[in-house]
Enzyme design. Sequence first.
Site, short mmCIF file in Angstrom:
data_model
loop_
_atom_site.label_atom_id
_atom_site.label_comp_id
_atom_site.label_asym_id
_atom_site.label_seq_id
_atom_site.Cartn_x
_atom_site.Cartn_y
_atom_site.Cartn_z
N GLU A 122 0.86 -1.19 0.00
CA GLU A 122 0.00 0.00 0.00
C GLU A 122 0.89 1.24 0.00
OE1 GLU A 122 -2.69 0.62 3.31
OE2 GLU A 122 -3.60 2.32 2.30
N ASN A 266 -2.82 -6.32 5.27
CA ASN A 266 -2.90 -7.31 4.19
C ASN A 266 -3.86 -8.44 4.56
OD1 ASN A 266 -0.40 -6.05 3.15
ND2 ASN A 266 0.50 -7.04 4.93
N HIS A 298 -7.07 -2.10 14.96
CA HIS A 298 -7.19 -1.30 13.73
C HIS A 298 -6.98 -2.20 12.50
CE1 HIS A 298 -6.71 2.44 11.31
NE2 HIS A 298 -5.95 1.64 10.58
N GLU A 299 -5.90 -2.94 12.51
CA GLU A 299 -5.60 -3.78 11.32
C GLU A 299 -6.65 -4.87 11.17
OE1 GLU A 299 -3.67 -2.26 9.55
OE2 GLU A 299 -2.69 -1.05 11.09
N HIS A 302 -9.85 -3.52 9.63
CA HIS A 302 -9.76 -3.27 8.19
C HIS A 302 -10.29 -4.45 7.37
CE1 HIS A 302 -7.95 0.57 7.35
NE2 HIS A 302 -6.82 0.34 7.99
N1 SER Z 1 -3.15 0.99 5.76
C1 SER Z 1 -2.23 0.94 6.86
C2 SER Z 1 -2.97 1.28 8.11
O1 SER Z 1 -3.57 2.29 8.20
C3 SER Z 1 -1.05 1.77 6.58
O2 SER Z 1 -0.87 2.90 7.28
O3 SER Z 1 -3.06 0.51 8.98
ZN ZN Z 2 -5.53 1.80 8.66
#
Ligand code: SER
Ligand code: ZN
Length: 582
Positions: A122, A266, A298-299, A302
Amino acid sequence: MQDHKTIYFKDYQPSAYTVETCSLEFIIENSSTRVENIMEIKRCDPDSKELKLDGEMLDLELIWVDDVLYTEEMYIKTEEALTLPLDCDSARIRIINRIYPDQNTALEGLYRSGGIWCTQNEPEGFRRITYFIDRPDVMAKFTTKIIANKETCPVLLSNGNLRGTATLDNGKHLALWEDPIPKPCYLFALVAGDLGSITDTFTTMNGKKVDLAIYCDKGNENKCHHAMRSLKKSMEWDEYTYGREYDLEVYNIVAVDSFNMGAMENKGLNIFNSHYVLADEETATDTDFMGIESVIAHEYFHNWTGNRITCRNWFELTLKEGLTVFRDQTFSADMNSELTQRIDDVRALRERQFVEDAGPTAHPIKPDHYMEINNFYTATVYEKGAEVIRMMYTVLGRERFRRAMDRYFENFDGQAVGTEDFLWAMESESPVDLTPFKRWYSQERTPTLKITSEYHPDSAILVLHIIQSVPKNTRHQEQLPYAFPLTIGLLSESGENFDLITSDCILLNKTTLWITDQVSEITFSAIPTHPRLSLNRHFSAPVIIECDQLDYPFLMAHDSDGFVRYEAANRFGIEILESMMS
Ligand code: SER
Ligand code: ZN
């Protein structure tokens, strides 16, 4: 070389071709890596007669289109792209290229650091791995075969589910990964190396077992347990709060020292800088533990807000980042203290984002142009973006917001969309017209509210005057007033909240005003005694308040809103210090 021409949102066009499947084979050797890439391509624009693939720093070896070997005169290759004549509705492209992860100091694409091969794609790193249509609205199903030396790389990871492993000749072995969920290439990941790990499992709300693993440098395994607990809490919270279940059989996290993006979502293979994973009771502080919990969350979040529903183009970055920061902030509030979380988030916003918004690099959360998208991973896109989502949460209220989120997931799952699609879902449940609210996406700078009040004891009314000033933008253009929810209180002498009764302004809930104009005059009736003002409770809007009628010691002692008590204590302290200095 990077070409720094300006890219405009208004010029966005859907891709003329899409990639339906991408089957990759990596042969990792010490000095270089051979990549074989077989793509099923589909034409979307019937008038298109050539296929342009992004590619940088790649040694192209061979290329076939539908089993026909293409020679150099049959295509155009530049430092940034490979263009092939292609006048058919679908084709199978097979490409073999070589890359040099050891020499990759940009740390974009596949690089080797500390003996570990790892990726960061990214926003536009994948084009340094192989030729591809490297844009987030091209979503493909990936399979990945990794071949490497078994001794130096016992661990071979990629996205999706592990479909097989085998031992090969010459001390090599392979792993085959299949990701059944289409994704843009910026979510592709590969890790190969000699790593330690801890494992666990999570059973989803529908009874599916997910294998969890965290990989780290050998010897650090004991420092991964907090991250594992955080992951399981995040998975549970997303089910409970948003009804979102994890969709693969495995979820892997890798912690490496050299990872310079902080952390990356990812698909099924998150990669983190070790700082955001490793902690033990001996050395880590409470802040470290909470930081890890929030970044792991957070990850993980996503997976739904970013991966399954992704951005149509990079102007829409806040679609996934603002929303996911809001989700991790509310998760942390639920796991810890809601009030201290809010105070910390507002402090960070003021320290980083307000400063950015006041300076020469101010930009809207959804920029309309960029030269280098890497420069837009900013406090504005992330943290102000989260405040914009939070305002919608306040406007809609918890239940309507949840219904609007359900609608967003139902309508856009598997797609690359824009902030207007998110706003459409919010509008479908909003009690007020969100049209003026949308300016938060296109304007920049922090508005200031000058607030005064007059109390009329004879008629028992209080009149609140709010003047909103919005600074000019960085192009010196005037900007329009913002619309926002302003949560307030009018307090009696004993600190009771008077009921807010007014016909001058929409009350979103008992204590939140819907402000849309530059100048607002709001009369509250049935206020028996001169009230004290309590403004912007819970920091309901990301604005600067100027008001010299605030009774800080009173608010510190009596306000029911913890954020206002914190704010009053701070301002009171500053006032005292200033009076001592003068
Ligand atoms: N997409 C990633 C995140 O925000 C990179 O900063 O966690
Ligand atoms: Zn993020």
